[in-house]
Write an enzyme that holds these catalytic residues in place. Structure first.
Site, PDB file in Angstrom:
ATOM      1  N   ARG A   1       0.868  -1.185   0.000  1.00 40.14           N
ATOM      2  CA  ARG A   1       0.000   0.000   0.000  1.00 40.14           C
ATOM      3  C   ARG A   1       0.903   1.233   0.000  1.00 40.14           C
ATOM      4  O   ARG A   1       1.678   1.435   0.930  1.00 40.14           O
ATOM      5  CB  ARG A   1      -0.913   0.006   1.228  1.00 40.14           C
TER       6      ARG A   1
ATOM      7  N   HIS B   1      -2.863  11.073   0.627  1.00 44.84           N
ATOM      8  CA  HIS B   1      -2.304  10.866   1.964  1.00 44.84           C
ATOM      9  C   HIS B   1      -1.641  12.181   2.374  1.00 44.84           C
ATOM     10  O   HIS B   1      -0.434  12.257   2.596  1.00 44.84           O
ATOM     11  CB  HIS B   1      -1.337   9.680   1.965  1.00 44.84           C
TER      12      HIS B   1
ATOM     13  N   GLU C   1      -7.481   8.652   6.343  1.00 47.27           N
ATOM     14  CA  GLU C   1      -7.782   9.223   7.663  1.00 47.27           C
ATOM     15  C   GLU C   1      -8.389  10.623   7.620  1.00 47.27           C
ATOM     16  O   GLU C   1      -7.781  11.599   8.098  1.00 47.27           O
ATOM     17  CB  GLU C   1      -6.517   9.213   8.534  1.00 47.27           C
TER      18      GLU C   1
ATOM     19  N   ASN D   1      -7.351   1.586   9.950  1.00 48.18           N
ATOM     20  CA  ASN D   1      -6.053   1.948  10.526  1.00 48.18           C
ATOM     21  C   ASN D   1      -6.239   1.882  12.031  1.00 48.18           C
ATOM     22  O   ASN D   1      -6.970   2.693  12.613  1.00 48.18           O
ATOM     23  CB  ASN D   1      -5.631   3.368  10.131  1.00 48.18           C
TER      24      ASN D   1
ATOM     25  N   TYR E   1      -4.385   1.607  15.825  1.00 41.16           N
ATOM     26  CA  TYR E   1      -3.159   1.720  16.633  1.00 41.16           C
ATOM     27  C   TYR E   1      -3.416   1.464  18.115  1.00 41.16           C
ATOM     28  O   TYR E   1      -2.663   0.768  18.766  1.00 41.16           O
ATOM     29  CB  TYR E   1      -2.502   3.093  16.423  1.00 41.16           C
TER      30      TYR E   1
ATOM     31  N   GLU F   1      -3.614  -0.122   7.978  1.00 43.48           N
ATOM     32  CA  GLU F   1      -2.467   0.234   8.829  1.00 43.48           C
ATOM     33  C   GLU F   1      -2.649  -0.396  10.206  1.00 43.48           C
ATOM     34  O   GLU F   1      -3.752  -0.398  10.757  1.00 43.48           O
ATOM     35  CB  GLU F   1      -2.353   1.761   9.045  1.00 43.48           C
TER      36      GLU F   1
HETATM   37  O1  IFM Z   1       2.434   7.653   9.946  1.00 46.26           O
HETATM   38  C1  IFM Z   1       1.066   7.689  10.122  1.00 46.26           C
HETATM   39  C2  IFM Z   1       0.345   7.554   8.800  1.00 46.26           C
HETATM   40  O2  IFM Z   1       0.746   8.511   7.879  1.00 46.26           O
HETATM   41  C3  IFM Z   1      -1.142   7.693   8.988  1.00 46.26           C
HETATM   42  N1  IFM Z   1      -1.605   6.788  10.033  1.00 46.26           N
HETATM   43  C4  IFM Z   1      -0.898   6.767  11.266  1.00 46.26           C
HETATM   44  C5  IFM Z   1       0.588   6.577  11.019  1.00 46.26           C
HETATM   45  C6  IFM Z   1       1.346   6.521  12.355  1.00 46.26           C
HETATM   46  O3  IFM Z   1       1.093   7.658  13.106  1.00 46.26           O
END
Ligand code: IFM
Length: 469
Positions: free
Chosen positions: A86, A130, A175, A306, A308, A367
């Site tokens: 990606r 992006h 995002e 995405n 985290y 992500e």
């Molecule tokens: O690096 C970023 C990415 O560009 C977008 N999502 C979160 C990642 C980590 O913070």
């Protein structure tokens, strides 16, 4: 469908046939070569060169030099055992002013890159935006101006016509919440604005831009056999306590972060609770014009996830703009080197919740990853065992979510390379591959070998004992 009822997935749990095993990057974070081959400047070029915007003062001028080194980087990706990449197209590279003329050298660059992927049996997942908006568009209002969504539709159309014969998976936007929040509400990302009404306007236009791109895909005759979706920054929410106020705060924050972007795309409407909150703070949302929600929801083939970490939320009457705040609920919990809690169980809950709330919509993990700043040891090896454990535990959650009915068709780790982490500069390392920025030397980390073993087997594997601490 809650995380606590299911057994952990056994070590050798297989993933579905054809599962996409990838890694992600984005153009400004890795490419460098910002003035080459006719590329125009983006808002991140301008922002990163302003004083005090970036920790340590870094810019994306050189980054990982991926613009020149992509063949080597694709060799690494294929060598790890992955079958998907990606990456994002830099809008100002292929259309320097964001409108009008296209730049042949920029178009051919991505043409060569896509061919290089196919030669290595790597499936391209292409992100169209992006965060690197061409400056001339920002100077006409940026994403706060409705016209930017129209310009995006034209840019998307050019990409479909250039690459649509080989690219089947498109991510229109990366995002939208983060673009709205960090770029326009808090001023921490380009373009550095701080205005809640502008932020909510921007969010709408980013979604409208997705709608314009989806229409362009259909118009290009590529509707069948291609997928288009949005990659969302999704945070599962938990109330800080059992109180009704905290439950309401968690629900509200979920509306602000998650539902505000998912519902219009997948249900064709903004959530009423959050709409009322925005209207109370910023006035009528009259930038939502008749027909917009139909355009936004006309086609969204997958949810790009995405993930985290989670958000634990407490009611806070005085908080602005909304009456909640995110708290540190578990000071003793495992964290990445960025301080983010490591909570794979919330990942499971998120995927299952998406399957429940948006049934039938495929999911791609676009992500997932963490900052672990391990460097090469005296023997040159990077023993980032914590990243391997992170990958294991999050893939275990994905496997379990699939078993529980979540239609996840791929997982892309963030990131292939250590890279420019926006306002946080270069000190935060997310890569499977260590980059020495002074020499551009790449070193595969131990986590790359571990992740590759899972991808090659298409099944979860145990982390080796000697993976490092
Ligand atoms: O690096 C970023 C990415 O560009 C977008 N999502 C979160 C990642 C980590 O913070």
């Amino acid at each position: 469908m809650t995380g606590n009822t299911d057994e952990p997935a056994p070590m050798t749990t297989p993933f579905p046939d054809g599962f996409l095993w990838g890694a992600s990057t984005s153009a400004y974070q890795v490419e460098g070569a910002v003035s080459e081959d006719g590329r125009g400047p983006s808002i991140w070029d301008r922002f990163s060169h302003e004083p005090d915007r970036i920790e340590g003062g870094g810019t994306g001028d050189v980054a990982c030099d991926h613009y020149h080194r992509y063949p080597e980087d694709l060799d690494l990706l294929a060598g790890i055992g992955l079958n998907a990449y990606r990456f994002s197209i830099a809008w100002p590279r292929v259309q320097p002013a964001g409108s009008g003329a296209f730049e042949a050298r920029g178009l051919s660059h991505y043409d060569r890159m896509i061919d290089a992927m196919l030669e290595r049996d790597i499936t391209p997942l292409v992100t169209l935006y992006h965060w690197d908006l061409p400056i001339p568009l920002q100077d006409k209002g940026g994403w706060a101006a409705r016209e930017t969504a129209e310009r995006f539709g034209e840019y998307a159309q050019a990409c479909f016509s250039a690459y649509g014969d080989r690219v089947r998976i498109w991510v229109s936007q990366n995002e939208p919440w983060i673009v709205s929040l960090l770029g326009h509400e808090l001023g921490l990302h380009a373009p550095g604005h701080r205005d809640l009404r502008e932020a909510v306007t921007v969010g709408h236009h980013l979604l409208l831009a997705h709608g314009r791109a989806a229409a362009a895909l259909e118009a290009a005759g590529l509707g069948d056999g291609s997928r288009i979706g949005v990659a969302h920054s999704l945070f599962p929410h938990e109330p800080a306590s059992a109180s009704a106020e905290d439950a309401e705060a968690a629900r509200g924050s979920d509306g602000y972060v998650n539902r505000w972007y998912l519902d219009p795309l997948l249900k064709g409407r903004y959530p009423d609770d959050m709409r009322a909150r925005y209207e109370e703070r910023t006035g009528p949302l009259d930038f939502v014009q008749p027909g917009d929600l139909e355009a936004i929801s006309a086609r969204c083939d997958f949810i790009g996830v995405n993930y985290y970490t989670r958000r634990v939320v407490r009611h806070a009457a005085d908080a602005r703009p909304f009456p909640w705040k995110v708290i540190d609920a578990a000071p003793g919990m495992a964290r990445t080197d960025a301080g983010w809690e490591v909570v794979p169980e919330s990942f499971y809950d998120l995927l299952v919740r998406l399957a429940r709330d948006y049934p039938g919509v495929e999911q791609i993990v676009t992500e997932n990853g963490g900052v672990y700043n391990d460097a090469p040891g005296p023997d040159g090896q990077v023993r980032d065992g914590r990243r391997s454990a992170f990958i294991h535990d999050h893939l275990e959650a994905v496997a379990r979510a699939i078993k529980a009915g979540a239609p996840v068709i791929g997982y892309c780790h963030w990131s292939l390379l250590d890279n420019f982490e926006w306002a946080l500069g270069y000190d935060k390392r997310f890569g499977l591959v260590h980059v020495d920025y002074a020499t551009q030397r790449r070193t595969l980390k131990a986590s790359a070998a571990y992740y590759g073993s899972v991808a090659s087997a298409n099944a979860l594997q145990a982390v080796p004992e000697d993976a490092g601490g």
